[in-house]
Design a protein around this motif. Structure first.
Motif, short mmCIF file in Angstrom:
data_model
loop_
_atom_site.label_atom_id
_atom_site.label_comp_id
_atom_site.label_asym_id
_atom_site.label_seq_id
_atom_site.Cartn_x
_atom_site.Cartn_y
_atom_site.Cartn_z
N PHE A 165 37.82 34.87 17.82
CA PHE A 165 37.94 35.48 16.49
C PHE A 165 39.18 35.00 15.74
O PHE A 165 39.18 34.95 14.53
CB PHE A 165 37.99 37.00 16.62
N LEU A 166 40.21 34.69 16.48
CA LEU A 166 41.45 34.23 15.86
C LEU A 166 41.90 32.97 16.55
O LEU A 166 41.98 32.93 17.77
CB LEU A 166 42.54 35.28 16.06
N PRO A 167 42.26 31.97 15.80
CA PRO A 167 42.70 30.74 16.44
C PRO A 167 44.12 30.85 16.96
O PRO A 167 45.01 30.15 16.53
CB PRO A 167 42.57 29.71 15.33
N ILE A 168 44.33 31.76 17.89
CA ILE A 168 45.68 31.97 18.40
C ILE A 168 46.22 30.74 19.09
O ILE A 168 47.42 30.56 19.18
CB ILE A 168 45.72 33.17 19.38
N GLY A 169 45.32 29.89 19.57
CA GLY A 169 45.78 28.68 20.24
C GLY A 169 46.66 27.83 19.35
O GLY A 169 47.50 27.07 19.85
N ILE A 170 46.50 27.98 18.07
CA ILE A 170 47.32 27.23 17.13
C ILE A 170 48.81 27.45 17.40
O ILE A 170 49.62 26.56 17.21
CB ILE A 170 46.99 27.67 15.68
N GLU A 171 49.13 28.64 17.86
CA GLU A 171 50.54 28.95 18.15
C GLU A 171 51.11 28.07 19.25
O GLU A 171 52.32 28.00 19.44
CB GLU A 171 50.66 30.42 18.58
N LEU A 172 50.23 27.45 20.02
CA LEU A 172 50.70 26.65 21.15
C LEU A 172 50.94 25.20 20.79
O LEU A 172 51.59 24.47 21.53
CB LEU A 172 49.67 26.72 22.28
N LEU A 173 50.40 24.75 19.67
CA LEU A 173 50.55 23.36 19.28
C LEU A 173 51.77 23.21 18.38
O LEU A 173 52.19 24.15 17.73
CB LEU A 173 49.30 22.90 18.52
N PRO A 174 52.34 21.99 18.32
CA PRO A 174 53.43 21.76 17.37
C PRO A 174 52.93 21.90 15.94
O PRO A 174 51.72 21.92 15.69
CB PRO A 174 53.87 20.33 17.68
#
Lengths: 233, 233
Positions: free
Chosen positions: A152-161
């Motif tokens: 639902f939320l692209p939280i993975g974005i927080e892990l990328l630069p």
DNA sequence: ACAAAAGTGTTGTCCATACACCCATGG
DNA sequence: CCATGGGTGTATGGACAACACTTTTGT
């Protein structure tokens, strides 16, 4: 307040309240967890999640932030409450109730020296050593939760630069879901959301041709975030 | 255990730990919440969630079960941890940390007399009175959570009686998502999952023709539950 | 016989998947 | 010039929304 009320509360037990953080990171080698080697009893020398106790006049979110800052030097980190573990025997010392949080960190951002001093180390997600208490359970629950939530939320974005390529993003998702995706379809899906800004720059680390870098369009994302399901394949 | 360890723990504050239950029910009138009128300070006389304190050598799940049993007389209830609320000011008395749970109850099953004695009452979901402390927040979080979770697990089934009709189920989903569905399409979707057993019985309460009753096939469900997304429309 | 809820059938659209193919470039 | 990863195009099938239609039965 009235004495009667004070008395009412005092009938009941009080407990130590802890916070433990499941800290995720991501780099070329894949999805990782930040663990520390305990330098105090009980279980001194064993690996564990970074944790601490709830302070006076503090709420759990702030306790988690404080603990994270102490370990990584970072103050602006994606942090979310996961679950509260309360088994009377979970800590052999005494009945300590612990609220687990999970956090996402850009590995390059954080203070390596500080981490070193705490005896912390990144472990690849499938090479986690045995952990103290119920910390293994916490890790499992964190993984289950991010796998669900991420739909639902692209939280993975927080892990990328800040700047990343589409293949980077694909690699991250392949790590999280332990599954390969068709690159053509992955790309189309991601692009169709309209939350990525293409930059005029390429990253040539992984190929001769080079892959275009993108930025996450946070404004556009915050408009859309309640309306769509980000990831389902 | 070592004295040093005891000392380590004793450096830190202890807190009262509460449990509060967001109790959902469902009947002809729609989705409902079970609330009690507090018969003790603080906030005596105001409406609140049913709650209590964590007991000695008890874990939070068991505390929630105990509290639910005390209020409803039911021991086998769908119950899940929601979130832990820890603001130092949330309870005006002192710093009480509360873990909220949500529960699903079949309204007809439960002990009306027991409930009466506790000053409890069912409220339709859109007619909730003002609640004490941060209980309103807890209710909102519970609603948000079930709306999300329900997409993966048909938890709503816990709210219907053993035997129910497809229109009943549709009505429940329309209440949860505050949205109307096309009956033809709803039916097809539900049937296609293959987790409902059709019975040779009809319910004629709502129509002359009568609607066939169904049972939930729990065996088949538990096989499938991790593989599919139950509800998305 | 008709109103009203239960239940079926049909159709067009959208979108995820599969996969064939082109592009750019360093060695 | 070719291997390699980056990136595009297209055909197919399945899921779903929309909606027209049939069934049943109490009044």
């Amino acid at each position: 307040m009235a004495t009667a009320t004070k008395k009412y509360y005092s009938l009941h037990n009080k407990y130590h309240l802890a916070v433990d953080c499941v800290i995720f990171g991501f780099d070329k080698q894949g999805l990782k967890l930040l663990l520390i080697q305990r330098n105090f009893e009980p279980e001194k020398g064993k690996w564990s999640l970074m944790g601490g106790f709830l302070g006076n006049q503090e709420n759990l979110d702030n306790a988690a932030k404080r603990i994270l800052k102490a370990l990584t030097g970072l103050s602006h980190v994606y942090l979310e409450q996961l679950y509260t573990f309360s088994d009377p025997q979970r800590d052999p010392g005494e009945h300590v109730v612990s609220t687990a949080y999970y956090a996402f960190i850009r590995i390059k951002d954080f203070d390596a020296e500080l981490t070193e001093r705490h005896g912390a180390r990144w472990f690849e997600i499938n090479k986690i050593p045995p952990l103290i208490f119920d910390h293994q359970k916490m890790v499992k629950k964190a993984l289950d939760t991010i796998r669900q939530k991420n739909r639902f939320l692209p939280i993975g974005i927080e892990l990328l630069p800040e700047k990343f390529t589409i293949p980077d993003l694909q690699h991250l998702y392949e790590e999280i879901y332990e599954k390969k995706y068709d690159n053509a379809n992955f790309r189309k899906k991601v692009m169709s959301m309209g939350i990525l800004k293409k930059l005029n720059e390429k990253n040539r680390e992984n190929s001769k041709k080079g892959a275009y870098l993108y930025e996450f369009d946070r404004t556009r994302f915050s408009i859309l975030k309640n309306d769509f399901m980000w990831f389902q394949m």
